[in-house]
Write an enzyme that holds these catalytic residues in place. Sequence first.
Site, PDB file in Angstrom:
ATOM      1  NE  ARG A  85      -3.417  -2.857   0.250  1.00 42.90           N
ATOM      2  CZ  ARG A  85      -3.868  -3.791   1.208  1.00 42.90           C
ATOM      3  NH1 ARG A  85      -2.926  -4.170   2.300  1.00 42.90           N
ATOM      4  NH2 ARG A  85      -4.880  -4.302   0.877  1.00 42.90           N
ATOM      5  CG  ASP A 103      -3.120  -5.900  -1.122  1.00 41.61           C
ATOM      6  OD1 ASP A 103      -3.982  -5.852  -1.573  1.00 41.61           O
ATOM      7  OD2 ASP A 103      -2.701  -6.724  -0.247  1.00 41.61           O
ATOM      8  CG  HIS A 118      -5.977  -8.496  -1.274  1.00 37.79           C
ATOM      9  ND1 HIS A 118      -6.439  -7.359  -1.009  1.00 37.79           N
ATOM     10  CD2 HIS A 118      -6.681  -9.683  -0.668  1.00 37.79           C
ATOM     11  CE1 HIS A 118      -7.069  -7.403  -0.031  1.00 37.79           C
ATOM     12  NE2 HIS A 118      -7.604  -8.562   0.133  1.00 37.79           N
ATOM     13  CG  ASP A 149      -6.482 -11.725   2.523  1.00 36.93           C
ATOM     14  OD1 ASP A 149      -5.749 -12.149   1.724  1.00 36.93           O
ATOM     15  OD2 ASP A 149      -7.031 -10.368   2.895  1.00 36.93           O
ATOM     16  CD  GLU A 150     -10.434  -8.696   2.627  1.00 38.27           C
ATOM     17  OE1 GLU A 150     -10.896  -8.231   3.657  1.00 38.27           O
ATOM     18  OE2 GLU A 150      -9.511  -8.157   2.102  1.00 38.27           O
ATOM     19  CD1 TRP A 166      -7.460 -13.293   8.098  1.00 43.17           C
ATOM     20  CD2 TRP A 166      -8.540 -11.299   8.674  1.00 43.17           C
ATOM     21  NE1 TRP A 166      -8.590 -13.210   7.027  1.00 43.17           N
ATOM     22  CE2 TRP A 166      -9.080 -11.788   7.294  1.00 43.17           C
ATOM     23  CE3 TRP A 166      -8.911 -10.206   9.140  1.00 43.17           C
ATOM     24  CZ2 TRP A 166     -10.195 -11.007   6.746  1.00 43.17           C
ATOM     25  CZ3 TRP A 166      -9.997  -9.379   8.392  1.00 43.17           C
ATOM     26  CH2 TRP A 166     -10.526  -9.903   7.225  1.00 43.17           C
ATOM     27  CE1 TYR A 186      -4.976  -8.393  11.310  1.00 42.97           C
ATOM     28  CE2 TYR A 186      -6.406  -7.061  10.057  1.00 42.97           C
ATOM     29  CZ  TYR A 186      -5.509  -8.187  10.024  1.00 42.97           C
ATOM     30  OH  TYR A 186      -5.558  -9.231   9.334  1.00 42.97           O
ATOM     31  CD  GLU A 226      -4.934  -1.002   3.793  1.00 39.76           C
ATOM     32  OE1 GLU A 226      -5.740  -1.991   3.407  1.00 39.76           O
ATOM     33  OE2 GLU A 226      -4.501  -0.931   4.699  1.00 39.76           O
TER      34      GLU A 226
END
Length: 643
Positions: A179, A208, A282, A349-350, A416, A441, A489
Amino acid sequence: MRKLTFLIFSAMVMWHGVVAQPEKQKQVLHIIPEPVSTTVLKGSFLLKPNTRIVVSGKDVSGVASLLTQMLNAPTGYQLATTVSKGGQEGNAIVLRINSSHNAALGEEGYTLQVLPKQVVVAANKPQGLFYGIQTLMQLLPPVIGSHTVVKDTPWKIPCVNITDHPRFGWRGLMLDVSRHFFSKAFVKQYIDEIARYKFNVFHWHLSDDQGWRIEIKGLPELTTTGAWRVPRSGKWWSFAPPQPGEKATAGGYYTQEDIREVVAYAKERFVTIVPEIDVPAHCLALIASYPELSCTQQKYDVNPGSRFLKKEINNVLCVANDSTWLILDKVFTQLAALFPGEYIHVGGDEAHKSFWETCPKDLALAKKLGVTIQGGLQPYFEKKMHQLIVSKGKKMMGWDEILHDGLPTDIAVMSWRGMNPGINAAKQKHPVVMSPWGQAYLDLYQGDPLIEPNTYGMLRLKTCYDFNPLPDSVDPKYILGGQGNLWTESVPNERQVAYMTWPRSLALAEVFWSPAGKNNWPDFIRRVEQQFKYMDAAQVKYARSMYDPIIDVAKGNNDSLNVTLASEIPGVDVYYAFDGTNPDNFYPRYTGTPLDIPKGASEIRVITYRGQQPIGQQINCPLSLLQQKLDKKIKREMQQKSK
C-alpha cells in the site's frame, strides 16, 4: 565443613561484591518483555573504555560484533573482543555458549548475571545470547540508544540475576509494503527495532492491489508496471482513479540483491523473514502487469488507493488459466530461493468469486471437479498452491479463509478474523499463528479518532496487552504463537510506521515472550514509560495515546445522553469543561459518575493530568458525535433483543 563453606561463600562475595536483595526489582528494572525470573543484587557494573567482550563457544562472534556495535556508537568506546582463556574474566562482558545443554532455556533462552566486576550472558545457542544482550541493553541508561556519542554519562549496569526464555516460538510483526513502499534501509531499521524486543519473525507483505514489490527474473512487467501507481496524497479510499495520460510515478520495488541483503541482515539478528505473495485475490498489481491472468483479461491500472467495486474491477486470478500457474510457478520458485525460512505465505483472503461465476474456463473446471464456484474452487486453488509450495521445499501458510475440509494439515493458518478460525484450524491439527484483528491489527486507531491520524476501528494498548494467543480449548502444540499486523493504507510514511507500531508492539512482545499469568498492567505501563526514553534517544517515533482521555457515552433516563470519562492508564486524573473553555486541573475532576449534559452545551473538552502536570492531549468532542454513538448503541441493543 560448615566453616569451609562459609569461607568459600565469603570469598565469592568479596570478589563479586554482591548479595541478593528483596523483591524490589519492579521499581529498579524496566525490561520489556518481562523476563521469567529476575533477582536484583547490590552494586553495579561500570562499562569502561577498556572493558572487553569475551567470547566462549562456537558461533558467538556474530553476537559479539552486534553487541560492540550497539555499545560503541553511544559510548564512543572501541571495545575489544577476545576469546575466553577460562577462569574469572574481570572488567568483561562474557558471551558464553553452555558446555552442557540447559533444557529449561531451549534454543532462545538465556541467563544473565551482572556482577560488579563481570557480566556473563550464557545460552545454549547464539540466538539465546542475542536475546540476552537485548536485555542487557535495557539495563544501561536510556541514552544507550543514541546513534551518536553521548558524553559524561556513567555507563552503569545494575547487578542482577536473570533467567529467561520465550513462551512462544513464533513472535511476529507484519509490515505491508504494498500500500506504501518503504525503503530497504528503513526495513532494516525496522528489523533492528523489533529484534530489540525479541520478535523473531518479520512477515513481509510484498504484493497487493496497490503495488508489486519484488523483482522476479523473466517477469519484467511486475516491476515496470506493477510496482508503480499514480501519485495521490490524503485520505485512503478517497483518491481519484488514474486519469487519461497520467503517469504512474509513485511506488518502488526491491531487487533480488536487495532481498538477499535484507534476509542476511535479519538472519544476523535471528529474525526469520516470511514473504507473502497474496493470491488468488488482492492481485490487481499482478493483473495490471499481466492482464491474461484474470478472467476478463482486461487491462487495469494499479490501484492508487481509490475505492473500487470488485464486481467491476477484477483483482482475482483465473484459477483455470494455465498462464496463472506458469507465472505462479516462476514467482514462487524464485521466492523459495531468496528466502531461507521454512514458510511462504500465500494470502488467500477476501477472494471475491463473481468473475469465476461468469468465466467459461472456471465454470468448466468446477463442473469437472464436481464442486460449486462459491464453495469448491478456492479449496482447489489452495490445494494446488500447496503442491506448488511443497515442490519448492517450503511449507505453506495463509490467512484463515484458506481453511477448508480436506486441506493438508501441514498448511499453517494465520487467524485474523478473530480467534475462532484459529481454534477451528488447531482442532483440525493445523499449525496456527494467532493474529486476530481485534487484538493485533496495528493499523487501527489507538486513541480517540478526533486527534489521531485517520484510519478505522479501535485497538488500544491495553487490548493488546490483554491478548492471549493460547485458548484453553486447543492443544498448545498447534499454536505456533502470535503476530501483530501493520497494514499501511493509512500509513503513508516511515515515521507513521513507527508511530503505529510502538508502544502497542511492546505489549505484543510481552504477550508472546513472557510467561502466562505474569501480566501486570500498572507495572507494564511503568516499564513502557521508561522504554519511551530509549526510543527518544534512538529517535524512534511512538504514540503517546495511552495518556489521552477516553470519552464515552452512556444511556441516561429515557435514552438521554450521559457522558463517561476514563483514562487508559493508572494514576491519571481527568478534568472536563462543557462551557467552551480549555480545562486544567482546577476544573471539575471526573469521579466515575456519568455526567449529565448542561442545557445549551454543545461540546465537552477533556484533558488528563498526572499530579500537577498535563500528560495527555486535550480532546474537544462535539456532543452530536456522542449522540450518534449512543444511537448506534441503542440500535445494536434492540437488534440483539430481537434475536
